[in-house]
Structure formats: structure tokens, C-alpha cells
Write a protein that holds these residues in place. Structure first.
Motif, PDB file in Angstrom:
ATOM      1  N   ALA A  42      17.169 -10.592 -10.717  1.00 18.44           N
ATOM      2  CA  ALA A  42      17.121  -9.203  -9.976  1.00 18.44           C
ATOM      3  C   ALA A  42      17.045  -9.651  -8.230  1.00 18.44           C
ATOM      4  O   ALA A  42      16.804 -10.723  -7.877  1.00 18.44           O
ATOM      5  CB  ALA A  42      15.854  -8.429 -10.252  1.00 18.44           C
ATOM      6  N   VAL A  43      17.686  -8.828  -7.606  1.00 15.26           N
ATOM      7  CA  VAL A  43      17.893  -8.907  -6.170  1.00 15.26           C
ATOM      8  C   VAL A  43      17.317  -7.988  -5.489  1.00 15.26           C
ATOM      9  O   VAL A  43      17.421  -6.423  -5.851  1.00 15.26           O
ATOM     10  CB  VAL A  43      19.272  -9.336  -5.726  1.00 15.26           C
ATOM     11  CG1 VAL A  43      19.631 -10.756  -6.347  1.00 15.26           C
ATOM     12  CG2 VAL A  43      20.563  -8.385  -6.133  1.00 15.26           C
ATOM     13  N   VAL A  44      16.925  -7.820  -4.336  1.00 11.73           N
ATOM     14  CA  VAL A  44      16.887  -6.900  -3.261  1.00 11.73           C
ATOM     15  C   VAL A  44      17.415  -7.245  -2.028  1.00 11.73           C
ATOM     16  O   VAL A  44      17.232  -8.178  -1.560  1.00 11.73           O
ATOM     17  CB  VAL A  44      15.308  -6.266  -3.213  1.00 11.73           C
ATOM     18  CG1 VAL A  44      14.604  -7.596  -2.673  1.00 11.73           C
ATOM     19  CG2 VAL A  44      14.975  -5.249  -2.241  1.00 11.73           C
ATOM     20  N   ALA A  45      18.244  -6.257  -1.377  1.00 12.34           N
ATOM     21  CA  ALA A  45      19.031  -6.770  -0.154  1.00 12.34           C
ATOM     22  C   ALA A  45      18.963  -5.383   0.770  1.00 12.34           C
ATOM     23  O   ALA A  45      18.973  -4.327   0.052  1.00 12.34           O
ATOM     24  CB  ALA A  45      20.407  -7.435  -0.386  1.00 12.34           C
ATOM     25  N   PRO A  46      19.475  -5.459   2.042  1.00 14.54           N
ATOM     26  CA  PRO A  46      19.601  -4.416   2.851  1.00 14.54           C
ATOM     27  C   PRO A  46      20.663  -3.627   2.288  1.00 14.54           C
ATOM     28  O   PRO A  46      21.679  -4.273   2.192  1.00 14.54           O
ATOM     29  CB  PRO A  46      19.872  -5.123   4.393  1.00 14.54           C
ATOM     30  CG  PRO A  46      19.115  -6.305   4.448  1.00 14.54           C
ATOM     31  CD  PRO A  46      19.284  -7.109   2.686  1.00 14.54           C
ATOM     32  N   GLY A  47      20.326  -2.259   1.883  1.00 16.53           N
ATOM     33  CA  GLY A  47      21.521  -1.409   1.520  1.00 16.53           C
ATOM     34  C   GLY A  47      21.748  -1.601  -0.011  1.00 16.53           C
ATOM     35  O   GLY A  47      22.534  -0.978  -0.708  1.00 16.53           O
ATOM     36  N   VAL A  48      20.723  -2.411  -0.666  1.00 15.34           N
ATOM     37  CA  VAL A  48      21.172  -2.776  -2.126  1.00 15.34           C
ATOM     38  C   VAL A  48      19.798  -2.540  -2.656  1.00 15.34           C
ATOM     39  O   VAL A  48      18.802  -3.374  -2.354  1.00 15.34           O
ATOM     40  CB  VAL A  48      21.586  -4.242  -2.479  1.00 15.34           C
ATOM     41  CG1 VAL A  48      21.798  -4.315  -3.777  1.00 15.34           C
ATOM     42  CG2 VAL A  48      22.879  -4.445  -1.758  1.00 15.34           C
ATOM     43  N   PRO A  49      19.524  -1.510  -3.673  1.00 14.66           N
ATOM     44  CA  PRO A  49      18.255  -1.327  -4.033  1.00 14.66           C
ATOM     45  C   PRO A  49      17.989  -2.430  -4.963  1.00 14.66           C
ATOM     46  O   PRO A  49      18.713  -3.336  -5.337  1.00 14.66           O
ATOM     47  CB  PRO A  49      18.078  -0.020  -4.737  1.00 14.66           C
ATOM     48  CG  PRO A  49      19.739   0.116  -5.016  1.00 14.66           C
ATOM     49  CD  PRO A  49      20.386  -0.501  -4.040  1.00 14.66           C
ATOM     50  N   MET A  50      16.476  -2.558  -5.405  1.00 17.57           N
ATOM     51  CA  MET A  50      16.280  -3.430  -6.529  1.00 17.57           C
ATOM     52  C   MET A  50      17.204  -3.203  -7.633  1.00 17.57           C
ATOM     53  O   MET A  50      17.203  -2.212  -8.468  1.00 17.57           O
ATOM     54  CB  MET A  50      14.803  -3.333  -7.079  1.00 17.57           C
ATOM     55  CG  MET A  50      13.873  -3.540  -5.838  1.00 17.57           C
ATOM     56  SD  MET A  50      12.118  -3.709  -6.214  1.00 17.57           S
ATOM     57  CE  MET A  50      11.927  -1.898  -6.805  1.00 17.57           C
ATOM     58  N   GLU A  51      17.873  -4.530  -8.214  1.00 17.68           N
ATOM     59  CA  GLU A  51      18.750  -4.301  -9.467  1.00 17.68           C
ATOM     60  C   GLU A  51      18.966  -5.613 -10.044  1.00 17.68           C
ATOM     61  O   GLU A  51      18.909  -6.732  -9.318  1.00 17.68           O
ATOM     62  CB  GLU A  51      20.142  -3.777  -8.955  1.00 17.68           C
ATOM     63  CG  GLU A  51      20.791  -4.468  -8.062  1.00 17.68           C
ATOM     64  CD  GLU A  51      22.418  -3.817  -7.348  1.00 17.68           C
ATOM     65  OE1 GLU A  51      22.377  -2.833  -7.912  1.00 17.68           O
ATOM     66  OE2 GLU A  51      23.086  -4.536  -6.803  1.00 17.68           O
ATOM     67  N   ILE A  52      19.437  -5.499 -11.305  1.00 15.91           N
ATOM     68  CA  ILE A  52      19.698  -6.788 -11.710  1.00 15.91           C
ATOM     69  C   ILE A  52      21.233  -7.205 -11.545  1.00 15.91           C
ATOM     70  O   ILE A  52      22.277  -6.563 -11.433  1.00 15.91           O
ATOM     71  CB  ILE A  52      19.648  -6.429 -13.612  1.00 15.91           C
ATOM     72  CG1 ILE A  52      18.359  -6.301 -13.953  1.00 15.91           C
ATOM     73  CG2 ILE A  52      20.046  -7.831 -14.229  1.00 15.91           C
ATOM     74  CD1 ILE A  52      17.204  -7.186 -13.778  1.00 15.91           C
ATOM     75  N   VAL A  53      21.264  -8.654 -11.454  1.00 18.54           N
ATOM     76  CA  VAL A  53      22.714  -9.276 -11.072  1.00 18.54           C
ATOM     77  C   VAL A  53      23.171  -9.509 -12.536  1.00 18.54           C
ATOM     78  O   VAL A  53      22.833  -9.910 -13.334  1.00 18.54           O
ATOM     79  CB  VAL A  53      22.079 -10.644 -10.648  1.00 18.54           C
ATOM     80  CG1 VAL A  53      23.522 -11.334 -10.322  1.00 18.54           C
ATOM     81  CG2 VAL A  53      21.439 -10.464  -9.344  1.00 18.54           C
ATOM     82  N   LEU A  54      24.629  -9.076 -12.169  1.00 21.33           N
ATOM     83  CA  LEU A  54      25.384  -9.311 -13.262  1.00 21.33           C
ATOM     84  C   LEU A  54      26.199 -10.685 -13.058  1.00 21.33           C
ATOM     85  O   LEU A  54      26.610 -10.963 -12.181  1.00 21.33           O
ATOM     86  CB  LEU A  54      26.726  -8.112 -13.371  1.00 21.33           C
ATOM     87  CG  LEU A  54      26.359  -6.739 -13.297  1.00 21.33           C
ATOM     88  CD1 LEU A  54      27.275  -5.932 -13.376  1.00 21.33           C
ATOM     89  CD2 LEU A  54      25.237  -6.455 -14.723  1.00 21.33           C
ATOM     90  N   ASN A  55      26.388 -11.246 -14.225  1.00 22.37           N
ATOM     91  CA  ASN A  55      26.890 -12.568 -14.215  1.00 22.37           C
ATOM     92  C   ASN A  55      28.496 -12.468 -14.429  1.00 22.37           C
ATOM     93  O   ASN A  55      29.031 -11.414 -14.132  1.00 22.37           O
ATOM     94  CB  ASN A  55      26.358 -13.675 -15.441  1.00 22.37           C
ATOM     95  CG  ASN A  55      26.843 -12.916 -16.817  1.00 22.37           C
ATOM     96  OD1 ASN A  55      27.634 -12.004 -16.799  1.00 22.37           O
ATOM     97  ND2 ASN A  55      26.067 -13.405 -17.888  1.00 22.37           N
ATOM     98  N   LYS A  56      29.381 -13.400 -14.506  1.00 23.50           N
ATOM     99  CA  LYS A  56      30.882 -13.396 -14.317  1.00 23.50           C
ATOM    100  C   LYS A  56      31.271 -12.791 -15.514  1.00 23.50           C
ATOM    101  O   LYS A  56      32.494 -12.254 -15.405  1.00 23.50           O
ATOM    102  CB  LYS A  56      31.421 -14.845 -14.311  1.00 23.50           C
ATOM    103  CG  LYS A  56      31.136 -15.705 -15.390  1.00 23.50           C
ATOM    104  CD  LYS A  56      31.767 -16.952 -15.153  1.00 23.50           C
ATOM    105  CE  LYS A  56      31.708 -17.896 -16.300  1.00 23.50           C
ATOM    106  NZ  LYS A  56      32.126 -19.030 -16.129  1.00 23.50           N
ATOM    107  N   GLU A  57      30.734 -12.627 -16.714  1.00 26.32           N
ATOM    108  CA  GLU A  57      31.009 -11.903 -17.794  1.00 26.32           C
ATOM    109  C   GLU A  57      30.467 -10.410 -17.816  1.00 26.32           C
ATOM    110  O   GLU A  57      30.639  -9.619 -18.537  1.00 26.32           O
ATOM    111  CB  GLU A  57      30.501 -12.361 -19.116  1.00 26.32           C
ATOM    112  CG  GLU A  57      31.122 -13.995 -19.469  1.00 26.32           C
ATOM    113  CD  GLU A  57      30.624 -15.023 -18.983  1.00 26.32           C
ATOM    114  OE1 GLU A  57      29.212 -14.723 -18.319  1.00 26.32           O
ATOM    115  OE2 GLU A  57      30.752 -16.065 -18.608  1.00 26.32           O
ATOM    116  N   SER A  58      29.944 -10.120 -16.590  1.00 31.02           N
ATOM    117  CA  SER A  58      29.351  -8.864 -16.362  1.00 31.02           C
ATOM    118  C   SER A  58      28.341  -8.410 -17.182  1.00 31.02           C
ATOM    119  O   SER A  58      27.990  -7.121 -17.688  1.00 31.02           O
ATOM    120  CB  SER A  58      30.579  -7.595 -16.378  1.00 31.02           C
ATOM    121  OG  SER A  58      31.622  -7.802 -15.149  1.00 31.02           O
ATOM    122  N   LYS A  59      27.498  -9.377 -17.640  1.00 33.34           N
ATOM    123  CA  LYS A  59      26.306  -9.154 -18.569  1.00 33.34           C
ATOM    124  C   LYS A  59      25.009  -9.240 -17.640  1.00 33.34           C
ATOM    125  O   LYS A  59      25.039 -10.023 -16.685  1.00 33.34           O
ATOM    126  CB  LYS A  59      26.334 -10.124 -19.636  1.00 33.34           C
ATOM    127  CG  LYS A  59      27.435  -9.988 -20.641  1.00 33.34           C
ATOM    128  CD  LYS A  59      27.369 -10.940 -21.955  1.00 33.34           C
ATOM    129  CE  LYS A  59      28.510 -10.737 -22.607  1.00 33.34           C
ATOM    130  NZ  LYS A  59      28.619 -11.496 -23.944  1.00 33.34           N
TER     131      LYS A  59
END
Length: 1013
Positions: A42-59
Motif C-alpha cells: 500500500a502507498v500514500v503519496a501527495p495527491g494519491v490517497p492510501m491505496e493498494i498497489v497493483l502489480n503488472k498483472e493488475s492484481k
């Protein structure tokens, strides 16, 4: 050939600039939920809320697997695919082996589950090492470090920003060695760990951070039951608001505190999957389709393992399912019907262990199940219906499922990361985790017996008891040591653990601390007459749950003489009484004066004038007496102050006790799992960097080969198109086809695995022949459009010049030189275009063009600049004249108003003298007012007249103060001079010329011929 290079250089420069600006302004933090089977980021960045990262298979989750094959490394889904064919090259479920010695029962269980691995003991540390090939080995820390780096790469690709800071989750039952091993793996991966966080605490934080309003001063007890891939935990937490002091301010924020914990290290989804795998293997052996044993084939076991995992998930939602594997062993297929009842029968022993963690958590929290407010299930294995049925029987009410079973830990950890990291401000939510393994300090002390002999006694002191919350700091004092000594940091009373857990935890002595410099410190300070107050050890259980010894210091007290001011001499009793009497008299007089002032009334005003005259005479006489008295008092005060200063200057020496601290040297030797030395860390980093370098080279090589293959196919296809046949000669096409054929054969023969630079050189050789043809086709296809745009520009420019020439002198905005210059530019451009078109028509399409798009663009730009100059000058000149006209009109109106006002005043004075009749004063005022209103409204009517000025350009709407001021000025200046008819174009084509020019220039500069991308 130079045009594409220039365009690409400009584009790349812009992209690099934007990349620098974007990266410099972003601060991104991530969390890694590192499980036995899956990794969630999971990541949190300026302009990006707390969210789960998708891998290259979009999972949203990635398998925690890593494979090596033929010098290539794969991770995630690709690693699992490789692991089916080459199981011994695929490494997964590594979390179970982290921070454990080779003789740990968990390691033996891992070997039993996956017998195809070659596991050895590290010769220096005794930990687990995988022997990949004869001369290559990997420690568990190195393998996990590569997975952590892969998680970081996924997060960076997702946010397009650099990331270094993170929070990593670990099981709550990880001991000191296991936690230190995870920190070492993160160091190898190049990550800065803000904190390790237990998965149960991360889940509890995720649950609470969206329910802040429900948390109050009354404690709410919630039990989280988490059954993951390889372990199960039951955690009782309490939510309650607490008051904390930060920077002098008291704040009330929610806090989650771990009260109790129960766990089972080996009960998880993996164990259920292993039961199914062994069941399918035995069924296949019973059929006897082949003489070979399926349990002895690593590849067959890997296929069975994959099918067992799929079957476990299907039977959680369905009562039965057909299991089938193609080519399981010796090309023999396998099919078998399995129902849920059979599955539950295989796992009866496992289901009996489901309730135990709940009971252990209640015992450790000293609570009854009735004190629990909610029972929430987490983890993928809790989806098994039988598990939910057992927990429902324990709880007696509906189980809570209002939390994401897979992502709760990752989301809770990223909230914690945002709180700990820099660049983000989140609402405070305190987290207090609990110590699972109590820690104590053991040291030896010399004891003298009654007969005078001395013996050694081992003293144990508790440091962190079971259930203590952390982070927390503690200081321990050693009072009897006057020379260098040693002490041990060990695990305390572990009677609350089961026999199996004692074996798995392998709770040995943690470390040995050698304290030096004590003898010299005591000798030094005893000579100075200091009194020893003990040796203090500063311990810290940090946010990661790792115990550290931050400092050792010897403390002494000694008496020193300090200069202090002598106290002032006390006044005698008589002087005190006199002072008090004077003070009382002064207060009495003040009160009388105050009462006198209050009793004054308005009747005293008459007497006041008489008293003032007498007071003036008295003041003159008293003034002389006051001056003499003030002078005498001043001399007395100076004498008194000099006496006081003399007394204050006198000081005396007094003894004072001060504390002296001297830091001691200490050497820590870990006895549980030795940390990697600096040399070992450097060697591991170099090994991983070599792998990363080889992987980058491989990716670059593959990209270069793909580019060359794509270019060859594109060239071969385009050479048969009509446009490309016309733009090339037979010899050119033949040479290109021969080169393409040669390169195509070379790629799949000796050139399949060469360096990337070789592929780039071959591509350059082919593009040198084909690019001129592509450029000619591009010129031929876009030339008509560019010529038409240039002709439209010249026609409208000529019409503009003709109208400007016939304008009257008072409506002329341009000089003759400016008009002649514009006319000459149009004529020269027209002649240049005719000459270039004639040259272009005279040559073949296969020759380099004489009329190029670049040249057309330059001519368009020259005309556009000249026209804009004239238009802007016309607007400025017109605005100036309009302003002068408006000022003249306003002046005339003002003079008219003043004359009208004088006339009205004269009429009003005459009507006032006339008593027989005429207008009254009020009627006259109403008339003047009505005239005034009419006079003020007249210019407004003129201002609303619609403008038809051809050179005005509509500006974008803007609410800035500057634009509003400009708008007001434009309204006032609107009643300008009449516009000349020659300034109005016959059709709206002219207003679109500037936009068309911009589109054409962008098209020429940034649109590249197909195939170059």
C-alpha cells in the motif's frame, strides 16, 4: 534526416524536465504486508490517497515467490509458473525460516513439506542457507530482500516516484532474532524501515481509523481472529480515548492497546493445502497408472500443490468439485471427485486446534468471552466454512466480517507509515503493542557468607514482563559493581507457552553485554571524593519491538563549594512594626482621598473656582519647600543604595551536591542468532547488485532485440505499399529487403543472445537505408495541407493590407513603412512558394523534396509574427484614442452638470422670494434629482452598445482582480471612435488562422513518421 532527431531531442528534454520537477516535489511512503504466501503493498503519496498497489498483472496481491533459471530471476506470478517445471529453483514460504537456526523444528517441518530443496547451515551463523547450484547459495535474508525490493519497484511504478521509507508487517509472535533478521533483509533491499508492525496491531489500526467517532472514554474490547497462510493469531484489543501532552498542549486522541494474544505457528491455510496435496498423491498412487511414486517426483508434487490450493478455495464455496491434472507423472492424467465432507475429514485434527488461540488470548488478557464486544475474523483461511462454524460456536453470535480480510494489515500499516514519516499529517491514533516473550537481565554478584567466604550469586531482574506495552524505555541500575562486569539479556518466564511453542520459539539467551571502563571511572572519581550511585543501563523497546541497549553510564555524586550571595540582614521587630504602621497610615490616607473624591457632587463646582485661585498661591510657596525636601531625600536614597550594594556584593562559599555521569564502553554479543557482520552485509549487497545489474542488462537486451525485430517487420511491410514504392527506387527497395532478410536470419541464429549495443548498431544500419524513404513519404503526404495553410495565410494577409491602405487618415493606425513591409513579405512568400512548387513538380517522388515542411513552417511563422504585430498595434492605438474621447466626453458632461446646477440654484432662490406661487423647494429638489438620474444613466446606455471591432480577441475567463480591473476599464472606454469599415473581415476565417498555424507547427515538430517510436 535531422528533423526527427531535433524533434525527439526537444521531446526528451521536456520529459526529463517534467520528471525532475515531479520527483522533487513528491514524498511517498509505503507499507509492505509480508506474508508467508502473499505480499500486499500500500502507498500514500501527495495527491494519491492510501491505496493498494497493483502489480503488472493488475492484481492487488502478489505471490511471495522467487525463481532462478538459466541466470534469469523471476518474481511473483512468473516465479510460480517457473516453479511448476523447476520446483527446486522456486523459493516461497520463506517467512517461516527467517531468523531460525538449522535445528529449529520449523525448519524440519519445512523440509518435510518441500523435500526437493537443498538446505544447509550457515557455517558462521548457523541459520538456513539454500544451495541453488554448486557455487551459489542464498541466505533467507537475501531472498526476502529481493522480494522487498520487488515490492518497492511495484510501488515506484504505481506512483512514478522514488520510495525508500516503509513500514513492514511481521507476525506478532516474532522474537528478537526474527525481528532483527527482517530489519537486515530490509537493509539489503535498500529500504529505510520506519517501524516493524505486528499484523494484528495493523489490522486493529485499520479497523479503528475509520471508526474514530465511535471511540470514547469507555473501553471497547474487540477480538480479531486471523488465520493466514501458515499461522493463526487471536488478539484482544481495547479502543479508548487517552489524553497526551504534545509540545505543551493536551490532546485527546483514540488509542488501540493489545490486551491479550494467543497463536498457533503452524495452523494456517498451508497446512490444509498440504493435507489435500498428500490425499491427491495417495489417490494417484492407488490407481497405479505408473510404477513411479508421485511423492518422489518434485515436478509432480509441485503440480499437486497447485491443484490442492485451487481445490481448497473451490470447496470453501462449493460442496464438491472435480480435481484434474494433465500429465501429472509419466504423461498420465489424473482426475478425482472431492467433496467438502472428505476435505473436513482430512483436516479433523486441524479443526480441533482452531479454538485454542482464542482461549489463550482470553487467559493472557484475564478476561471472559462475555467481556468481548465484537468478534471479527481476518485472513484468507477464515473463509473455510468449518472454521467459521467452530468460531461461531465459541462466540455464540454472528461473526464480524466488516473488514477486508486480505488488505486490512497493509492499509493499517500504511496509515502508521504516514504518521511516522515526514511530509504527511494524519489524525493521531496511538498504537500500543504487547510483549509476547518477557525479557529479563541476569548478572552475577559476589556474596559474603557468615563464615567470611565469598560466593557467586546469579541475580535475575525482570525488564519487560509478558503483556507489557511498547514502545517503552526503562533504566536499570547496578549498585554493587565497582569493576568491569558482564550481564546477560535473556527471555524470562515462558510458562504461558505450550511445549510445542517452546521448541518453535527457540527462546535462548538473547545477548551478552560486556561493560568496560568501570574500574577506571571509579578510581578517577574516588580520588576526587565522589560517592558512587550505581551504574545505569538504558534499555529501549522501540516501535519495531526490538530491544536495544542505548547507553551505559556510571553515576557519582560529589560535594563542591559554590559561591552564593549572603542573605540580607533581617529587620528588627521595632523597625518591622514601624514599617507596618507607616503602611497602614498610607493606606488610610488613600482611602480617605478616595472617599472624598466619591462624595463630590455638581454643587461643588461653584466652590471649585474660588479654591483654584487660592491653590495657585499656595503651590508657589510650597514649590520651594518641596525642592529642598526632594534634594534631601535624594541624598538619603543614594546613601542607602550604596550601603545595600555593599551588602549584596558580599558572597559566601556553601557546599552543594552535584551529579556526575560518565559514559562506559559496552560490547554486545548476540547468542540467539548472530547478526551479519559488516563484511557479510557488504558481500550480500554486492551479490544482489550483481543480480540486479544482470537483470537490467537482460531487459535492455530484450528491448533492443524487440525493437530491431519490429523495425524489420515494419520495413518489409511498408516497402510493398504504393506510397513507399513511389518514394523509392528499385535498387533502394532491393537493398533494404536483402538487409532485412539477413538480419532476420541473424537474430534467430547467432544473434539471439548478443549485447544490446549490437542490436542497436544493426538497427542503426537498417534505419540509415529506410529512414530517408519514410521521411519522403511523410513530406509527400503532409505537403498539400501545409501549402494550403500558407496560401490561406497569404490571402487573408493581402486582404488586410488592402483595407489598411484605403483607410482614411484619421482611422489609420499604421505607417506606410509598416504596410509596405507587410506587402513585401507577402509578395516574397508568394514568389518563394511558386518557385519551390515548380522545382518540386520537376523532380521525381523518389528524390529528396525541394519543398519541405520545415521551410513552409518558417514562412508561416514569419507571416504570423508580422500580422500579430500589426493587430496588437491597432488595438493599442484604438484603445488610446478611445480613452481620450471618453475623457473629453466626461469633461463635457461634468461642465454641463455644473452649469445646470447653478441655474437650478438661481431658480430656487427666485421661487423662494415669490410668495404668490411657483414651485416649492421640495418640488425643485425632486426635479433636480430626476435630471441628475437621467444625466447619469445616459452614458450607461451608450456603454452597453455592442462592439464590432474585428481585432478584439476573446480572452479566457479569469476571476483575478487584475482581469476585473481591466474589464472595468474596457467598459468605460467602450464609447470610442467609430470603427473603420476596412477593419471588419468578410468572413470568420481570419480568427482561426492563428489556431491552425499552432496545430500545424505542433504536427510538424512532434509528430514522427511511423516506425520511429
Amino acid at each position: 534526416m535531422m528533423v526527427p532527431d531535433i524533434r525527439w531531442t526537444m521531446g526528451l528534454s521536456l520529459l526529463v524536465l517534467l520528471g525532475i520537477v515531479g520527483s522533487s516535489s513528491g514524498v511517498t511512503i509505503m507499507s509492505i504486508d509480508f506474508g508467508s504466501e502473499w505480499i500486499k503493498v500500500a502507498v500514500v503519496a501527495p495527491g494519491v490517497p492510501m491505496e493498494i498497489v497493483l502489480n503488472k498483472e493488475s492484481k492487488r496481491k502478489t505471490p511471495g515467490a522467487l525463481s532462478f533459471r538459466n541466470g534469469e530471476r523471476t518474481l511473483g506470478e512468473d516465479a510460480l509458473t517457473t516453479g511448476i517445471r523447476f520446483p527446486a529453483n522456486n523459493y516461497f514460504y520463506l517467512l517461516d525460516l527467517l531468523g531460525k537456526k538449522i535445528d529449529n523444528p520449523i525448519v524440519e517441518l519445512y523440509k518435510k513439506r518441500f523435500p526437493y530443496y537443498n538446505i544447509e547451515a550457515d557455517p558462521e551463523r548457523g541459520t538456513v542457507v539454500f544451495r541453488h547450484i554448486d557455487d551459489t547459495t542464498y541466505t533467507v535474508e537475501e531472498l526476502i530482500a529481493q522480494m522487498l525490493a520487488y515490492a518497492k519497484d511495484m510501488a515506484m511504478s504505481h506512483t512514478e516516484q522514488r520510495i525508500k521509507d516503509c513500514v513492514i508487517t511481521v507476525p506478532p509472535f516474532f522474537n528478537q532474532a526474527e525481528r532483527r533478521a527482517m530489519l537486515t533483509a530490509a537493509e539489503l533491499a535498500g529500504l529505510k524501515v520506519l517501524s516493524l508492525m505486528s499484523t494484528n496491531a495493523a489490522v486493529a489500526l485499520n479497523y479503528g481509523m475509520f471508526r474514530r467517532k465511535e471511540v470514547n472514554a469507555t473501553a471497547q474490547n474487540i477480538l480479531f481472529y486471523d488465520m493466514g497462510a501458515s499461522s493463526t493469531t487471536a488478539t484482544i484489543v481495547s479502543y479508548q480515548t487517552v489524553k497526551t501532552k504534545d509540545r505543551g498542549y493536551t490532546e485527546t486522541n483514540p488509542q488501540v492497546t493489545v490486551l491479550g494474544l494467543g497463536y498457533d505457528r503452524t495452523l494456517g491455510g498451508l497446512e490444509f493445502q498440504m493435507r489435500l496435496r498428500d490425499y491427491l498423491a495417495n489417490k494417484f498412487n492407488e490407481v497405479k497408472k505408473t510404477s513411479n511414486n508421485v511423492l518422489e517426483s518434485p515436478r509432480a508434487l509441485a503440480k499437486l500443490m497447485k491443484e490442492a490450493g485451487r481445490l481448497k478455495k473451490v470447496l470453501s464455496a462449493n460442496t464438491e468439485h472435480l480435481s484434474q491434472i494433465e500429465g501429472l507423472l509419466d504423461e498420465e492424467d489424473f482426475r478425482l471427485h472431492v467433496n467438502r465432507e472428505q476435505f473436513e475429514g482430512l483436516c479433523t485434527e486441524l479443526f480441533d486446534r482452531v479454538q485454542a488461540p482464542v482461549d489463550a488470548a482470553l487467559i493472557s488478557a484475564a478476561m471472559d468471552i462475555s467481556a468481548i464486544d465484537q468478534f471479527i475474523i481476518v485472513g484468507g483461511a477464515t473463509r473455510i466454512p468449518k472454521v467459521q462454524s467452530i468460531l461461531l460456536g465459541v462466540w455464540g453470535r454472528e461473526l464480524g466480517k466488516n473488514i477486508n480480510a486480505d488488505e486490512a494489515a497493509a492499509m493499517g500499516a500504511v496509515y502508521r507509515a504516514a504518521d511516522l514519516g515526514q511530509g504527511f499529517k494524519v489524525k493521531k491514533f496511538h498504537v500500543k503493542e504487547a510483549v509476547v516473550f518477557p525479557i529479563e537481565v541476569d548478572f552475577e554478584r559476589q556474596v559474603e557468607s557468615d563464615d567470611g567466604s565469598t560466593s557467586t550469586k546469579v541475580v535475575k531482574r525482570s525488564l519487560f514482563a509478558f503483556g507489557n506495552n511498547y514502545p517503552q524505555k526503562k533504566v536499570m541500575t547496578f549498585n554493587k559493581h565497582t569493576a568491569d562486569f558482564n550481564f546477560y539479556v535473556n527471555y524470562g518466564d515462558l510458562s504461558h507457552l505450550s511445549k510445542e511453542e517452546l521448541k518453535y520459539a527457540h527462546a535462548e539467551n538473547i545477548s551478552r553485554v560486556q561493560v568496560s571502563g568501570v574500574t577506571s571511572a571509579f578510581q578517577k572519581h574516588q580520588q576526587e571524593g565522589s560517592e558512587p550511585k550505581g551504574i545505569k543501563a538504558h534499555f529501549n523497546m522501540d516501535d519495531s519491538g526490538v530491544l536495544t541497549l542505548s547507553m551505559m553510564e556510571a553515576v557519582f555524586e560529589k560535594s563542591v563549594l559554590v559561591e552564593e550571595d549572603k542573605p540580607k540582614e533581617e529587620e528588627s521587630t521595632l523597625s518591622k512594626l514601624g514599617t507596618e504602621q507607616e503602611r497602614e497610615d498610607g493606606e488610610k490616607e488613600e482611602n480617605e482621598d478616595a472617599e472624598g473624591k466619591e462624595n463630590k457632587t455638581e454643587e461643588d463646582n461653584a466652590e471649585k473656582k474660588e479654591q483654584e485661585g487660592e491653590a495657585k498661591k499656595e503651590n508657589k510657596e510650597d514649590k520651594k519647600d518641596d525642592q529642598k525636601t526632594d534634594k534631601k531625600e535624594k541624598e538619603d536614597d543614594e546613601k542607602k543604595s550604596s550601603t545595600d550594594k555593599k551588602k549584596e556584593g558580599e558572597k559566601e562559599l556553601k557546599p552543594k551536591q552535584i551529579t556526575v555521569k560518565e559514559e562506559l564502553n559496552m560490547t554486545i554479543t548476540y547468542h540467539d542468532i548472530p547478526d551479519m557482520t559488516e563484511e557479510q552485509v557488504a558481500a550480500s549487497k554486492k551479490k544482489l547488485e550483481d543480480i540486479n545489474t544482470a537483470e537490467r542488462a537482460r531487459h535492455e537486451r530484450e528491448a533492443a532485440r524487440n525493437n530491431l525485430e519490429s523495425y524489420i517487420l515494419d520495413a518489409q511491410d511498408k516497402l510493398y505499399q504504393e506510397d513507399y514504392e513511389q518514394a523509392s527506387t528499385d535498387d533502394q527497395r532491393t537493398a533494404i529487403r536483402e538487409l532485412c532478410s539477413t538480419l532476420d536470419e541473424w537474430i534467430y541464429d547467432e544473434g539471439f543472445d548478443v549485447e544490446a549495443s549490437v542490436y542497436k548498431e544493426k538497427l542503426k544500419e537498417l534505419s540509415k537505408l529506410f529512414e530517408p524513404i519514410k521521411q519522403r513519404v511523410f513530406e509527400h503526404l503532409n505537403r498539400p495541407e501545409a501549402i494550403q495553410a500558407l496560401m490561406d495565410m497569404m490571402n487573408k494577409s493581402s486582404e488586410f493590407v488592402q483595407r489598411a491602405r484605403v483607410a482614411s487618415s484619421e482611422q489609420q493606425f499604421f505607417t506606410d513603412v509598416e504596410i509596405d513591409t507587410m506587402d513585401k513579405l507577402i509578395v516574397d512568400t508568394q514568389k518563394w512558394l511558386e518557385d519551390k512548387e515548380e522545382q518540386q513538380q520537376a523532380q521525381s517522388l523518389s528524390d529528396d523534396p525541394k519543398l519541405k515542411l520545415n521551410d513552409v513552417g518558417e514562412k508561416l511563422g514569419a507571416l504570423d509574427r508580422e500580422i500579430k504585430y500589426l493587430v496588437n498595434k491597432a488595438k493599442i492605438t484604438k484603445a488610446k484614442k478611445d480613452k481620450e474621447a471618453a475623457e473629453a466626453k466626461a469633461k463635457a458632461e461634468k461642465e454641463a452638470k455644473e452649469g445646470s446646477k447653478k441655474k437650478n440654484n438661481t431658480d430656487n432662490s427666485k421661487s423662494a422670494k415669490n410668495k404668490s406661487g411657483g414651485e416649492t423647494k421640495s418640488e425643485t429638489e425632486e426635479k433636480d434629482k430626476s435630471e441628475k438620474i437621467v444625466t447619469e444613466e445616459e452614458p450607461k446606455i451608450e456603454q452597453n452598445e455592442e462592439s464590432s471591432y474585428v481585432f478584439e480577441e476573446e480572452s479566457e475567463e479569469n476571476n483575478s482582480e487584475e482581469d476585473r480591473r481591466k474589464k472595468d476599464v474596457d467598459i468605460e472606454n467602450e464609447e470610442a471612435l467609430p470603427r473603420p469599415s476596412w477593419m471588419t473581415p468578410p468572413n470568420p476565417t481570419w480568427s482561426y488562422l492563428s489556431s491552425a498555424l499552432v496545430i500545424i507547427l505542433i504536427h510538424m515538430l512532434f509528430t514522427h513518421p511511423a516506425g520511429i517510436r
